[in-house]
Design a protein around this motif. Structure first.
Motif, mmCIF file in Angstrom:
data_model
loop_
_atom_site.group_PDB
_atom_site.id
_atom_site.type_symbol
_atom_site.label_atom_id
_atom_site.label_comp_id
_atom_site.label_asym_id
_atom_site.label_seq_id
_atom_site.Cartn_x
_atom_site.Cartn_y
_atom_site.Cartn_z
ATOM 1 N N ILE A 197 0.703 -1.010 0.360
ATOM 2 C CA ILE A 197 0.643 0.444 0.027
ATOM 3 C C ILE A 197 0.974 1.747 0.207
ATOM 4 C CG2 ILE A 197 -1.531 1.381 1.133
ATOM 5 C CD1 ILE A 197 -2.407 -1.921 -0.368
ATOM 6 N N THR A 198 1.378 1.404 -1.283
ATOM 7 C CA THR A 198 2.088 2.961 -1.579
ATOM 8 C C THR A 198 1.610 4.197 -0.579
ATOM 9 O OG1 THR A 198 2.326 2.653 -3.919
ATOM 10 C CG2 THR A 198 2.711 5.126 -3.069
ATOM 11 N N ALA A 199 2.503 5.237 0.359
ATOM 12 C CA ALA A 199 1.242 5.682 1.315
ATOM 13 C C ALA A 199 0.722 5.382 2.675
ATOM 14 C CB ALA A 199 1.445 6.985 0.480
ATOM 15 N N GLY A 200 0.449 4.084 2.098
ATOM 16 C CA GLY A 200 0.062 3.483 3.403
ATOM 17 C C GLY A 200 -0.728 4.464 4.623
ATOM 18 N N ASP A 201 0.646 5.327 4.716
ATOM 19 C CA ASP A 201 0.561 6.174 6.182
ATOM 20 C C ASP A 201 1.742 7.415 6.006
ATOM 21 O OD1 ASP A 201 0.050 7.173 8.839
ATOM 22 O OD2 ASP A 201 2.093 6.312 9.970
ATOM 23 N N GLN A 202 1.926 8.700 6.446
ATOM 24 C CA GLN A 202 3.148 9.128 6.126
ATOM 25 C C GLN A 202 2.937 10.130 7.469
ATOM 26 O OE1 GLN A 202 1.654 11.282 5.156
ATOM 27 N NE2 GLN A 202 -0.062 10.888 4.174
ATOM 28 N N ASP A 203 3.836 11.159 7.059
ATOM 29 C CA ASP A 203 4.198 12.565 7.945
ATOM 30 C C ASP A 203 4.254 13.959 7.164
ATOM 31 O OD1 ASP A 203 6.251 12.266 6.259
ATOM 32 O OD2 ASP A 203 7.779 12.639 8.500
ATOM 33 N N TRP A 204 2.878 13.863 6.127
ATOM 34 C CA TRP A 204 2.552 14.818 5.149
ATOM 35 C C TRP A 204 1.398 15.331 5.559
ATOM 36 C CZ3 TRP A 204 4.159 13.196 -0.744
ATOM 37 C CH2 TRP A 204 4.766 12.903 -0.998
ATOM 38 N N SER A 205 0.101 14.264 6.145
ATOM 39 C CA SER A 205 -1.311 15.096 6.218
ATOM 40 C C SER A 205 -1.811 14.490 7.724
ATOM 41 C CB SER A 205 -1.543 14.530 5.064
ATOM 42 O OG SER A 205 -1.887 12.810 5.356
ATOM 43 N N SER A 206 -2.475 15.069 7.820
ATOM 44 C CA SER A 206 -3.162 15.139 8.768
ATOM 45 C C SER A 206 -4.578 14.237 8.699
ATOM 46 C CB SER A 206 -3.666 16.488 9.397
ATOM 47 O OG SER A 206 -5.255 16.794 8.467
ATOM 48 N N ASN A 207 -4.351 13.239 8.227
ATOM 49 C CA ASN A 207 -5.310 12.412 7.953
ATOM 50 C C ASN A 207 -5.441 11.498 6.458
ATOM 51 O OD1 ASN A 207 -7.531 10.491 9.064
ATOM 52 N ND2 ASN A 207 -9.130 12.015 8.890
ATOM 53 N N VAL A 208 -4.759 9.950 6.550
ATOM 54 C CA VAL A 208 -5.445 9.887 5.264
ATOM 55 C C VAL A 208 -6.792 8.266 5.128
ATOM 56 C CG1 VAL A 208 -3.397 7.190 4.104
ATOM 57 C CG2 VAL A 208 -2.586 9.141 5.941
ATOM 58 N N ILE A 209 -7.200 8.647 3.922
ATOM 59 C CA ILE A 209 -8.087 7.951 3.421
ATOM 60 C C ILE A 209 -7.869 6.806 2.656
ATOM 61 C CG2 ILE A 209 -10.510 8.402 2.462
ATOM 62 C CD1 ILE A 209 -9.676 10.587 5.480
ATOM 63 N N HIS A 210 -8.200 5.866 2.757
ATOM 64 C CA HIS A 210 -7.456 4.814 2.421
ATOM 65 C C HIS A 210 -9.071 3.859 2.017
ATOM 66 C CE1 HIS A 210 -3.682 3.864 4.938
ATOM 67 N NE2 HIS A 210 -4.643 3.878 5.673
ATOM 68 N N LEU A 211 -8.890 3.672 0.445
ATOM 69 C CA LEU A 211 -10.560 3.095 -0.597
ATOM 70 C C LEU A 211 -9.574 1.631 -0.265
ATOM 71 C CD1 LEU A 211 -10.742 5.704 -3.169
ATOM 72 C CD2 LEU A 211 -11.843 4.973 -1.006
ATOM 73 N N VAL A 212 -11.005 0.300 0.614
ATOM 74 C CA VAL A 212 -10.755 -0.442 0.782
ATOM 75 C C VAL A 212 -11.390 -1.432 0.029
ATOM 76 C CG1 VAL A 212 -9.718 -2.527 2.521
ATOM 77 C CG2 VAL A 212 -9.513 0.506 2.914
#
Length: 586
Positions: A197-212
């Protein structure tokens, strides 16, 4: 070597002189956009790519990503570059104006995306997947989901991901086992594991929205029983800000051959809360909206890596003094000539240049039809959709195959120095290698082209694509060039029609050769068209070089199609007659 300049002159020629951007926009009723504005956006995009993103490429590859205490950290400077990216509005280029996007035509955005890939492929990946997530939500989600997520994704305040692959289910999504249980309040409990999963988490944004992708309890077996869910890292609160942490986590970060500065995550969903996107059991159709966009974008990754490698190879070839050129002394004041004058080095550079510029034209033609599919009349939209469906696997596979070939050539031009990390040429090879694998391997693209897009479609997509390229041929002024282009296009159509009657096994055996044959042929048509337009170009270097590069492509690259044409009609026996036990002699 890193990207050192932007191919803005080539973009300007392709957009204004070859594609006819002003007339294109006028025909779509968006006359407030024009080639002058497009050139300004490309110029500013080039500045951002060169000044902000490119300097992070080498260091990012060396540093990589880290997972500590469940949190992912990307290399130094990556998050800051992203903040500058979103603050300057680049993330919002293609987003709907209804959700604070800029609604720019694809023909304006695609050049910027290519340059970002050339500057730093790892960095670009996160923004690319967000754009694809935006497209899926825009086309398939409910108004409630759109109002919650779209503006945040379009602005770049939140990022998006695509969660398909599981350890036991890659290409064959019928094996997918992630579960979705209704919670009785309109939401679902998502449980399962996803990988790659590319960019499954990172320190760029306040939230990560996964389409699963997941299965409902009573879903049909196979791909018909897959649904799509939006699963945020943090559940939005009443003010639509990140609230309670969702029941999901990063299990690990993959250790990879390349794109080391992009966090490729193993994602664990442990009863995470999600909401249905589209209808029940309609997930695959929804996800393909995202996936097809991503496949074209991956093609641009191959193109970007190729451009960066070419720039490094050309710079080195002009500076490296070695021996005398066989055609005569080229540097009388020195003890040797630059290797750019060696015929074999010129051959390598022109192999890079002719395929890169051909792919760039293909990408912008694709972008033109994306504009039409979005803004044209209903009849034009139907036609454009057929063209895009046919060209998507071609763009993804050919551009990435080309990317690996040309980045390998870039190493070769450097000789032994190309194998040394400090020059940066080997990184392009390592980074681009993944593009032939993810979003569907290039073998899968070939099967998609000859199966779904050609034989099962009955030739409708083929006819639409022929028409699109025939329009280019009809605009060629030089009668000799026009006749050559027409003969090439007609041969491709006739050969494709011969494939329509193939049974599934024969088609599968011929698939990769058919895709390569198609790509070399259609890019050949593009070269005849470009060379014709270049004769009217105000840039004298382009006017001269395009014709010469076209001649090289026709003489040295286009002829490859003949071997692929012969192979695609070779039948199945030589491939399938060997027994499994005969692959080795143990």
């Amino acid at each position: 070597m890193p990207m050192t300049y932007a191919p803005t002159a080539d973009f300007q020629f392709l957009l204004k002189d070859w594609l006819g951007l002003d007339a294109h926009y006028a025909s779509l009723g968006i006359g407030d956009f024009d080639s002058e504005l497009a050139n300004e956006i490309v110029a500013q995009g080039a500045k951002f790519a060169l000044d902000v993103v490119a300097p992070l490429n080498r260091e990012g590859d060396e540093e990589g990503c880290k997972l500590e205490d469940g949190k992912v950290t990307t290399p130094k400077g990556f998050a800051e570059a992203y903040q500058e990216y979103v603050e300057n509005g680049w993330n919002a280029m293609l987003g709907s104006a209804d959700y604070d996007g800029q609604d720019l035509p694809y023909t304006m955005a695609v050049p910027v995306h290519e340059m970002l890939n050339a500057a730093n492929l790892s960095w670009r990946l996160t923004t690319m997947l967000t754009e694809s997530a935006i497209l899926a939500v825009t086309k398939h989600a409910s108004d409630d989901i759109k109002s919650t997520y779209l503006a945040k994704l379009i602005s770049g305040e939140w990022t998006g991901t695509m969660n398909l692959t599981e350890p036991h289910a890659g290409t064959d999504l019928s094996l997918l086992s992630t579960k979705a249980e209704p919670k009785g309040d309109g939401s679902y409990s998502i449980t399962g594991n996803k990988i790659f999963i590319t960019a499954g988490d990172q320190d760029w944004s306040s939230n990560v929205i996964h389409l699963v992708l997941a299965r409902l309890p009573d879903a049909p077996k196979g791909v018909k029983g897959i649904s799509l869910f939006v699963v945020p890292k943090f559940i939005p609160d009443a003010n639509n800000e990140p609230g309670e942490a969702n029941a999901l986590s990063v299990g690990s970060i993959e250790h990879k051959m390349g794109i080391k500065a992009s966090p490729t995550c193993v994602m664990n969903f442990d009863g995470a809360t999600g909401w249905l996107v589209g209808g029940e059991n309609q997930g695959l159709a929804c996800m393909f909206t995202m996936m097809n966009d991503a496949r074209f974008q991956v093609g641009l990754q191959g193109l970007g890596a190729a451009e960066a490698s070419y720039q490094g190879a050309l710079t080195y070839a002009r500076e490296r003094l070695q021996s005398r050129a066989p055609q005569g002394i080229q540097n009388p004041d020195g003890k040797a000539d630059p290797i750019v004058f060696q015929p074999d080095v010129a051959r390598m550079l022109l192999t890079q240049k002719s395929q890169i510029e051909g792919c760039r034209a293909l990408s912008l033609l694709y972008a033109k039809y994306m504009d039409i599919e979005k803004l044209g009349t209903e009849e034009e939209k139907v036609h454009a959709d057929l063209v895009l469906q046919f060209l998507t696997p071609v763009c993804k596979a050919y551009m990435t195959d080309m990317g690996l070939e040309t980045t390998n050539i870039g190493v070769q031009v450097f000789g032994g120095h190309g194998f040394i990390r400090e020059w940066g040429m080997e990184q392009h090879v390592r980074d681009v290698r993944i593009t032939m694998l993810y979003e569907g391997t290039n073998g899968i693209q070939a099967l998609d082209l000859i199966g779904r897009k050609l034989t099962r479609d009955g030739g409708k997509m083929l006819a639409a694509t022929y028409s699109a390229f025939n329009d280019l041929v009809n605009n060629i002024k030089d009668e000799s060039a026009k006749a050559s282009a027409q003969a090439l296009l007609d041969e491709w159509q006739a050969t494709s029609n011969e494939c329509l009657g193939m049974d599934p096994t024969t088609a599968a055996t011929a698939a990769c050769d058919y895709l390569a044959y198609t790509a070399y042929s259609l890019v050949g048509v593009l070269w005849y068209s470009m060379a014709n337009s270049a004769k009217q170009c105000e840039n004298t270097a382009i006017a001269s070089a395009k014709e010469k590069t076209k001649n090289f492509y026709v003489d040295r690259i286009l002829v490859r199609k003949e071997s692929h044409k012969a192979a695609l009609f070779a039948g199945t026996d030589s491939t399938l007659s060997i027994a499994e036990s005969e692959f080795d002699y143990q």
